[in-house]
Design a protein around this motif. Structure first.
Motif, PDB file in Angstrom:
ATOM      1  N   ARG A  32       0.064   5.167   1.042  1.00  0.00           N
ATOM      2  CA  ARG A  32      -1.338   5.312   1.422  1.00  0.00           C
ATOM      3  C   ARG A  32      -1.527   4.946   2.887  1.00  0.00           C
ATOM      4  NH1 ARG A  32      -5.169   2.628  -3.032  1.00  0.00           N
ATOM      5  NH2 ARG A  32      -6.514   4.388  -2.633  1.00  0.00           N
ATOM      6  N   THR A  66     -11.676   0.575  10.521  1.00  0.00           N
ATOM      7  CA  THR A  66     -12.648   1.412  11.218  1.00  0.00           C
ATOM      8  C   THR A  66     -13.089   0.751  12.516  1.00  0.00           C
ATOM      9  OG1 THR A  66     -14.628   0.469  10.183  1.00  0.00           O
ATOM     10  CG2 THR A  66     -13.502   2.226   8.984  1.00  0.00           C
ATOM     11  N   VAL A  86      -4.206   3.320   5.502  1.00  0.00           N
ATOM     12  CA  VAL A  86      -5.397   2.482   5.564  1.00  0.00           C
ATOM     13  C   VAL A  86      -5.908   2.461   7.006  1.00  0.00           C
ATOM     14  CG1 VAL A  86      -6.328   0.176   5.206  1.00  0.00           C
ATOM     15  CG2 VAL A  86      -4.502   1.032   3.731  1.00  0.00           C
ATOM     16  N   ILE A  98     -15.709  -0.472  13.380  1.00  0.00           N
ATOM     17  CA  ILE A  98     -16.551  -1.665  13.261  1.00  0.00           C
ATOM     18  C   ILE A  98     -15.833  -2.787  12.510  1.00  0.00           C
ATOM     19  CG2 ILE A  98     -18.679  -0.300  13.328  1.00  0.00           C
ATOM     20  CD1 ILE A  98     -18.884  -0.984  10.235  1.00  0.00           C
ATOM     21  N   GLY A  99     -14.568  -2.566  12.156  1.00  0.00           N
ATOM     22  CA  GLY A  99     -13.805  -3.630  11.512  1.00  0.00           C
ATOM     23  C   GLY A  99     -13.755  -3.539   9.998  1.00  0.00           C
ATOM     24  N   GLY A 100     -14.366  -2.508   9.411  1.00  0.00           N
ATOM     25  CA  GLY A 100     -14.249  -2.290   7.967  1.00  0.00           C
ATOM     26  C   GLY A 100     -12.904  -1.639   7.661  1.00  0.00           C
ATOM     27  N   GLU A 101     -12.550  -1.599   6.384  1.00  0.00           N
ATOM     28  CA  GLU A 101     -11.304  -0.917   6.028  1.00  0.00           C
ATOM     29  C   GLU A 101     -11.579   0.153   4.989  1.00  0.00           C
ATOM     30  OE1 GLU A 101      -8.034  -3.422   5.003  1.00  0.00           O
ATOM     31  OE2 GLU A 101      -7.859  -4.167   7.057  1.00  0.00           O
ATOM     32  N   ARG A 102     -10.866   1.267   5.123  1.00  0.00           N
ATOM     33  CA  ARG A 102     -10.994   2.341   4.137  1.00  0.00           C
ATOM     34  C   ARG A 102      -9.724   3.176   4.141  1.00  0.00           C
ATOM     35  NH1 ARG A 102     -11.611   7.411   6.774  1.00  0.00           N
ATOM     36  NH2 ARG A 102     -12.912   7.434   8.634  1.00  0.00           N
ATOM     37  N   ILE A 103      -9.645   4.076   3.168  1.00  0.00           N
ATOM     38  CA  ILE A 103      -8.524   5.016   3.100  1.00  0.00           C
ATOM     39  C   ILE A 103      -8.705   6.081   4.178  1.00  0.00           C
ATOM     40  CG2 ILE A 103      -7.682   6.955   1.680  1.00  0.00           C
ATOM     41  CD1 ILE A 103      -6.627   4.337   0.747  1.00  0.00           C
ATOM     42  N   ASP A 125      -7.613   9.674   4.270  1.00  0.00           N
ATOM     43  CA  ASP A 125      -7.026  10.615   3.325  1.00  0.00           C
ATOM     44  C   ASP A 125      -6.532  11.865   4.047  1.00  0.00           C
ATOM     45  OD1 ASP A 125      -6.272  11.486   0.839  1.00  0.00           O
ATOM     46  OD2 ASP A 125      -8.218  12.351   0.351  1.00  0.00           O
ATOM     47  N   MET A 161       0.823  -1.213   0.000  1.00  0.00           N
ATOM     48  CA  MET A 161       0.000   0.000   0.000  1.00  0.00           C
ATOM     49  C   MET A 161       0.856   1.262   0.000  1.00  0.00           C
ATOM     50  SD  MET A 161      -3.104  -1.208   0.054  1.00  0.00           S
ATOM     51  CE  MET A 161      -4.014   0.297   0.271  1.00  0.00           C
TER      52      MET A 161
END
Lengths: 335, 362
Positions: free
Chosen positions: A310, A315, A312, A317-322, A324, A307
């Protein structure tokens, strides 16, 4: 770029970077990467040299005032470069009509902070402008400090390697919201104090413990998210952050939910990011927690081999996102 | 933190994601039509928790995004006049009009203030009797009642220098417009706060006329995943209907007092939606007895305001759910949050803006 300067260009985010790159750094011949302090060598010693102007509105806020901020901010810029802060200069731009009593309180707290930090304010300047030509008081401070041999790499992060851990010394967002609350336009009282503090003693205790520190940066304008994005680009590696580990006080979380802010972008004035070898991270957290300025220190993430450039975020709740860099303005004039 | 942490609980989220995975047996496309949902979906990284068979797309749910450039141009015309104070929600400030934005006008000296409600604008009017205070009224059924109550109060308190430049819109006919032209959508994640006012019954026509499911949903991650699960089940069982997931705020009938104020002040009218054009009866205009507060009278009538968009901008197709942001040649290059070209990049709730800031996969 626009024809005229916009507030967004002072936010510390992407627009500020473009302004600095396109207008200042090239013409001044400043060398990349641009860090909190310049490193200059003088007679065999390495010096850190930095400057900062303070325009916070209002001048007084819970947990501090513009003077305390001006001294602590410059001390911190030196300390995170691995320097022992030594001397400061200060310059005052004062609007006609400022109560002398206010000025005295501000100067008093500057002197107090400098004494506590074992730093000397050795020179200064005063200008007074007509009413309406500046907003009450602006302060500039510059400072120098000596970098001990072996710490030269800290400000550029060139020894960072994948697997290194990210550590912060406590909860994020308090300063920005304390200042916002002091502006009195929210129609309710904000139970948050600024974290404004000089961190040089705390940082010295970590450096002197012999643990491997590969980078430090104070988390001011633009917040953690902006610092991590700058770092990811600087070292061309990925950065992983676990949102659930990032300390944020409950009142700050609640206010951010209400006002639509993200604490990861909010300015702090007493918080520092350490990047450290993974074997040393827990030991560093213990050292930090033994100091009142690091009581809620946490490991919040790590450097990734993939990556590149970048950030990462895992979140809450266990999600992943950028994660920024900040776009546009969040709150102007918080420092 | 109460009312938040229980809807962000990792174990609950994990269970919901697992239940969705067990239920999935084909591909599904669900559209959310509220900017608040778009933002929450991306901010919490919800797409990364869903099986690849489920695609969430963003419809015309961000009021800033669907408001035409001509509205900003009108606001700028007003802002440039003598003794005018513009009072606006913060997210309109950076939206580009044909030549400038409210932020640009403020730099040039216009008196533009950010407010968080219409009533705050009315207070400014009361404090500045020598000035015309123009509130920029945008938003759906969530913000329209606030504007309505404030107009009633301005009459009651005889504040004659308070005006509204009005572009309020209503949601159901826009959803109808998407479906009428044919679409690939399998169900709607319906806007929870619109429904808190209108009641869930405004969506009843969708299963009746189009045989598509609707779940009225809250804004926390557990709400959204729960809604996705309910929609998947509706599709699998061919039991399309309107369900209320957001029971802590929404009833079938909604907020009758708010609806009464809306009916007192507004009447339906045709409205122009960015990306759609005119949608019949999808706007709210001031009724005759409140038109004395209509700021349109300050807009010079000679110039016709243009709806022209950048020719490469795909906002229209994106708002209809036909395209996603990376399909657009401007996205991420010429059009980024710091210099938006299209409407969907401007607002924090616009689909291009959230995609740019949060998405990992593109």
């Amino acid at each position: 770029m626009n024809d005229v300067i916009t507030l967004g260009q002072g936010s510390g985010g992407r627009l500020t970077h473009r302004l600095i790159e396109e207008v200042f750094s090239k013409r001044f011949g400043m060398s990349e990467p641009l860090t909190d302090s310049a490193l200059v060598s003088a007679r065999g010693e390495m010096l850190a040299f930095t400057t900062d102007s303070y325009v916070v509105d209002p001048l007084f806020f819970p947990g501090g005032n513009i003077g305390k901020l001006a001294v602590c901010g410059t001390i911190n810029d030196l300390a995170v470069s691995g320097a022992v802060p030594g001397f400061l200069s200060t310059a005052f731009i004062i609007e006609e009509g400022l109560p002398v009593a206010d000025l005295k309180i501000i100067v008093e707290s500057m002197a107090d902070e400098a004494e506590k930090a074992h730093v000397k304010i050795v020179t200064g300047d005063t200008k007074v402008v007509e009413r309406g030509k500046c907003d009450k008081l602006f302060i500039n401070t510059s400072g120098t400090g000596i970098i001990k041999p072996g710490y030269e790499h800290i400000s550029t992060g060139k020894r960072i390697k994948p697997g290194d851990k990210l550590i912060v010394n406590g909860s994020l967002g308090n300063h920005a919201l304390a200042v916002l609350g002091a502006r009195n336009n929210l129609n309710f009282r904000i139970p948050v104090e600024s974290d404004c503090a000089a961190l040089n003693h705390l940082i010295a205790s970590v450096l002197e413990s012999g643990n491997e520190i590969s980078f430090m940066r104070d988390l001011t304008r633009g917040g953690l998210a902006t610092v991590l994005n700058e770092l990811a680009v600087m070292i061309n590696m990925g950065i992983f952050v676990n949102e659930s580990s990032v300390p944020v006080d409950d009142p700050v979380r609640g206010l951010c939910e209400m006002l639509g802010f993200d604490p990861l972008y909010l300015a702090n004035e007493g918080k520092v990011l350490f990047v450290a070898g993974s074997d040393d991270a827990q030991h560093i957290v213990e050292i930090l927690r033994s100091d009142p300025l690091g009581r809620s220190a946490e490991v919040i993430g790590e450097i990734l081999p993939e990556m590149r450039a970048r950030v990462v975020l895992k979140t809450s709740i266990g999600g992943e996102r950028i994660l920024d860099m900040l776009s546009g303005t969040q709150i102007p004039r918080i420092c | 933190m109460k009312y938040i942490d229980e809807y962000r609980d990792g174990r609950l989220i994990g269970k919901l994601a697992e239940a969705i995975r067990r239920e999935v047996c084909r591909n599904y496309v669900f559209m959310e039509v509220c900017g608040g949902h778009t933002n929450a979906i991306h901010r919490f990284g919800i797409p990364s928790l869903l099986p690849k068979e489920i695609k969430l797309i963003s419809g015309p749910g961000c009021p800033v995004c669907v408001t035409g450039k001509d509205f900003i141009d009108k606001a700028l015309d007003c802002a440039g006049q003598q003794d005018v104070i513009i009072a606006s929600f913060g997210d309109l400030i950076r939206v580009p009009g044909s030549h400038s934005s409210l932020e640009g006008a403020r730099r040039e000296g216009a008196d533009i203030r950010i407010v968080i409600s219409a009533s705050e604008a009315l207070e400014i009017a009361a404090l500045n009797p020598g000035k015309k205070v123009i509130f920029l009224g945008i938003g759906f059924e969530t913000t329209a009642p606030g504007t309505a109550v404030t107009l009633v109060n301005s009459e009651k308190e005889r504040i004659t220098n308070f005006f509204v430049l009005n572009a309020h819109k209503t949601m159901p006919n826009a959803m109808d417009a998407i479906l009428k032209d044919g679409s690939s959508i399998d169900g709607f994640i319906c806007p929870g706060h619109v429904a808190a006012i209108t009641g869930s019954e405004i969506f009843d026509f969708i299963p009746e006329r189009y045989n598509l499911g609707c779940v009225v949903t809250g804004f926390e991650p557990a709400d959204i995943l729960h809604a996705v699960l309910l929609l998947v089940k509706q599709v699998n069982n061919a039991g399309q209907k309107v369900e209320i997931q957001y029971r802590r705020a929404v009833t079938k009938k909604g907020n009758t007092l708010a609806k009464k104020y809306m009916a007192q002040v507004f009447e339906p009218c045709d409205a122009w939606w960015r990306g759609f054009g005119i949608i019949p009866d999808s706007g709210l205009r001031l009724k005759e007895e409140f038109r004395i507060h209509d700021a349109e009278r300050f807009v010079p009538q000679s110039e016709s305001k243009s709806h022209t968009e950048d020719k490469y901008c795909l906002c229209g197709e994106i708002l209809r759910g036909n395209k996603v942001p990376p399909d657009c040649s401007l996205f991420g290059r010429d059009c980024i949050p710091d210099h938006p070209v299209g409407a969907c990049m401007v607002s924090m709730e616009g689909s291009c803006n959230t995609w740019f800031r949060y998405r990992l996969d593109e």
